[in-house]
Design a protein around this motif. Structure first.
Motif, mmCIF file in Angstrom:
data_model
loop_
_atom_site.group_PDB
_atom_site.id
_atom_site.type_symbol
_atom_site.label_atom_id
_atom_site.label_comp_id
_atom_site.label_asym_id
_atom_site.label_seq_id
_atom_site.Cartn_x
_atom_site.Cartn_y
_atom_site.Cartn_z
ATOM 1 N N UNK A 133 0.842 -1.193 0.000
ATOM 2 C CA UNK A 133 0.000 0.000 0.000
ATOM 3 C C UNK A 133 0.880 1.247 0.000
ATOM 4 N N UNK A 134 0.573 2.269 -0.799
ATOM 5 C CA UNK A 134 1.369 3.510 -0.781
ATOM 6 C C UNK A 134 1.409 4.113 0.621
ATOM 7 N N UNK A 135 2.571 4.639 0.981
ATOM 8 C CA UNK A 135 2.758 5.117 2.350
ATOM 9 C C UNK A 135 1.849 6.285 2.696
ATOM 10 N N UNK A 136 1.427 7.059 1.700
ATOM 11 C CA UNK A 136 0.567 8.197 1.998
ATOM 12 C C UNK A 136 -0.778 7.749 2.551
ATOM 13 N N UNK A 137 -1.210 6.528 2.214
ATOM 14 C CA UNK A 137 -2.468 5.996 2.763
ATOM 15 C C UNK A 137 -2.355 5.841 4.274
ATOM 16 N N UNK A 138 -1.182 5.407 4.755
ATOM 17 C CA UNK A 138 -0.983 5.306 6.195
ATOM 18 C C UNK A 138 -1.006 6.688 6.840
ATOM 19 N N UNK A 139 -0.537 7.705 6.105
ATOM 20 C CA UNK A 139 -0.634 9.067 6.611
ATOM 21 C C UNK A 139 -2.072 9.524 6.758
ATOM 22 N N UNK A 140 -2.911 9.196 5.777
ATOM 23 C CA UNK A 140 -4.333 9.523 5.883
ATOM 24 C C UNK A 140 -4.985 8.786 7.051
ATOM 25 N N UNK A 141 -4.589 7.520 7.242
ATOM 26 C CA UNK A 141 -5.115 6.748 8.364
ATOM 27 C C UNK A 141 -4.709 7.377 9.692
ATOM 28 N N UNK A 142 -3.433 7.772 9.801
ATOM 29 C CA UNK A 142 -2.979 8.410 11.032
ATOM 30 C C UNK A 142 -3.672 9.730 11.282
ATOM 31 N N UNK A 143 -3.911 10.505 10.221
ATOM 32 C CA UNK A 143 -4.616 11.778 10.367
ATOM 33 C C UNK A 143 -6.040 11.564 10.871
ATOM 34 N N UNK A 144 -6.703 10.537 10.343
ATOM 35 C CA UNK A 144 -8.093 10.283 10.729
ATOM 36 C C UNK A 144 -8.212 9.681 12.125
ATOM 37 N N UNK A 145 -7.327 8.726 12.443
ATOM 38 C CA UNK A 145 -7.473 7.980 13.691
ATOM 39 C C UNK A 145 -6.743 8.651 14.845
ATOM 40 N N UNK A 146 -5.470 8.924 14.675
ATOM 41 C CA UNK A 146 -4.663 9.396 15.799
ATOM 42 C C UNK A 146 -4.858 10.877 16.106
ATOM 43 N N UNK A 147 -5.143 11.683 15.085
ATOM 44 C CA UNK A 147 -5.274 13.126 15.300
ATOM 45 C C UNK A 147 -6.742 13.538 15.421
ATOM 46 N N UNK A 148 -7.559 13.218 14.401
ATOM 47 C CA UNK A 148 -8.957 13.655 14.433
ATOM 48 C C UNK A 148 -9.798 12.880 15.445
#
Length: 442
Positions: A272-287
């Motif tokens: 999976x492209x690494x940017x997808x993990x960034x979106x996941x982290x933004x949604x789960x860990x931050x928001x």
């Protein structure tokens, strides 16, 4: 009998035909030409790959080695009490608000013989020293107020353009209108160099300074510490979770549709492209979880998710490579399943596990896209004291410097790249050494 004789005759004819092929000089020459041609293609491919690699590293080293040196100017600065502390109270706020840039400029005027009444000469001379010299002098006074009223020889940083000229990045043969250094400034630089008041030294600020808008004072301190916190979190989370998951899937999990789906998803997550993990982290860990943006903790959690599939796959491959006879022998002498795994299989697979883990960490330390998504591109001037403080990472710092317009940030970008490549090289060498140390043959 006739069938056997027929098969025997066919075998004899095939053998004769094969021998005939080897006896054919034209055919053998053609086969040798094909082999030579294939070897030539392989050598050409290797040569092209090595040439591109040499060009890449040569360009980085050519542009970046000068970042490890910095030009400084020695000035006899008079810490005038009337300017710094006119009331004589040694009040901290008053000392912090003094015009230290003026003190450095006055010392420079006296050393160069600048006419104070000439605005053009004053501006040209002021451009020789860094605009952050006031911070340096302010810190000196704050740490030792006794220097007020004295004259101290202080090495201050030269400006970015002067540093580039001293390193040969600006050609003095160019017409004055085509370079950032005037003829008057070049004459002053030559005068300072001849008197020993200007010289280049190792740039410790590259590793100890924080973010700055001036290339001569920008450093990697925040990025280095942020990368350390991120890697620490990744090691503490991805290694035990990944190894435990791999052991369970390979040794204890039943073979059914659920485990097949899990294995397929693990293999897919590794691609999976690494940017997808960034979106996941933004949604789960931050928001959702409300963790602070730009924190090393969030970066470590995101890169843990990115590294887990690599660790699991490498660990499973290492466990699979252990011969089944090891397990059977352990079970045969009365060991339990858990004992056979942890006492025999896991130690024998340790070299592969270590190699896979370090490869995963090398991949994680070079990631940029996930960290951009969680906001680790902030301009951070304070060194983080914990993983919860705002920070950045080495690849993100390289990205930010690469987008700056100042000439000095070009060598800073290449210099930071050299630092990152050095860290990656050390980690890869460590992986090879550990694998060699713990490798067992059977």
């Amino acid at each position: 009998m006739s069938a056997v004789a027929q098969d025997s005759s066919m075998s004899d004819s095939d053998a004769a035909e094969t021998v005939g092929r080897f006896d054919n000089p034209a055919l053998m020459r053609r086969r040798r030409r094909e082999e030579v041609r294939f070897q030539a293609y392989g050598l050409i491919a290797i040569a092209l790959g090595m040439s591109f690699l040499v060009i890449l590293f040569g360009t980085i080293i050519r542009d970046g080695w000068t970042a490890f040196f910095q030009t400084s100017i020695e000035l006899p600065i008079k810490f005038d009490a009337a300017e710094i502390d006119p009331d004589g109270t040694r009040n901290a706020n008053a000392l912090a608000q003094a015009n230290y840039q003026k003190l450095a400029n006055q010392a420079l005027y006296g050393q160069l013989g600048v006419d104070p009444s000439s605005r053009a000469q004053r501006q040209a001379a002021n451009a020789l020293v860094s605009r952050d010299v006031d911070s340096q002098l302010r810190a000196m006074v704050a740490s030792d107020p006794k220097i007020i009223g004295t004259t101290q020889n202080v090495w201050v940083l030269a400006s970015g353009n002067v540093d580039a000229f001293a390193k040969g990045k600006i050609d003095r043969e160019l017409p004055q209108e085509n370079r950032q250094i005037s003829d008057q400034q070049i004459s002053w630089i030559d005068k300072l160099t001849a008197s020993g008041a200007m010289e280049k030294s190792f740039n410790t600020g590259l590793f100890t300074n924080t973010a700055s808008s001036q290339p001569e004072t920008a450093g990697l301190a925040v990025a280095l510490l942020g990368s350390f916190y991120i890697m620490l979190i990744v090691v503490l989370l991805s290694v035990p979770l990944g190894v435990a998951a791999a052991i369970y899937l390979e040794e204890f999990a039943p073979r059914n549709r659920i485990t097949d789906i899990i294995e397929v998803n693990i293999n897919n997550l590794a691609a999976v492209p690494s940017i997808v993990f960034g979106l996941l982290g933004l949604a789960v860990f931050i928001n959702f979880a409300g963790l602070p943006r730009s924190a090393s903790l969030v970066g470590g959690l995101v890169l843990t998710l990115r590294t887990l599939p690599t660790v699991i796959i490498a660990t499973r491959a290492s466990i699979t490579a252990v011969p089944p006879s090891i397990r059977e022998a352990a079970l045969g002498v009365g060991a339990s399943k858990v004992q056979s795994v942890f006492h025999h299989v896991l130690p024998l697979s340790l070299p592969g596990i270590i190699t896979g883990t370090i490869i995963g960490l090398v991949q994680a330390i070079g990631e940029t896209a996930p960290l951009l998504m969680i906001g680790m591109v902030a301009f951070v001037v304070d060194v983080p004291s914990s993983p919860l403080d705002p920070a950045t990472a080495l690849p993100v710092q390289i990205y930010m410097w690469a987008t700056e317009a100042e000439r000095g940030f070009v060598e800073k970008t290449a210099g930071a790249t050299i630092v990152l490549l050095g860290i990656l090289a050390v980690m890869n060498i460590l992986a090879m050494v550990l694998r060699k140390r713990y490798e067992r043959k059977w």
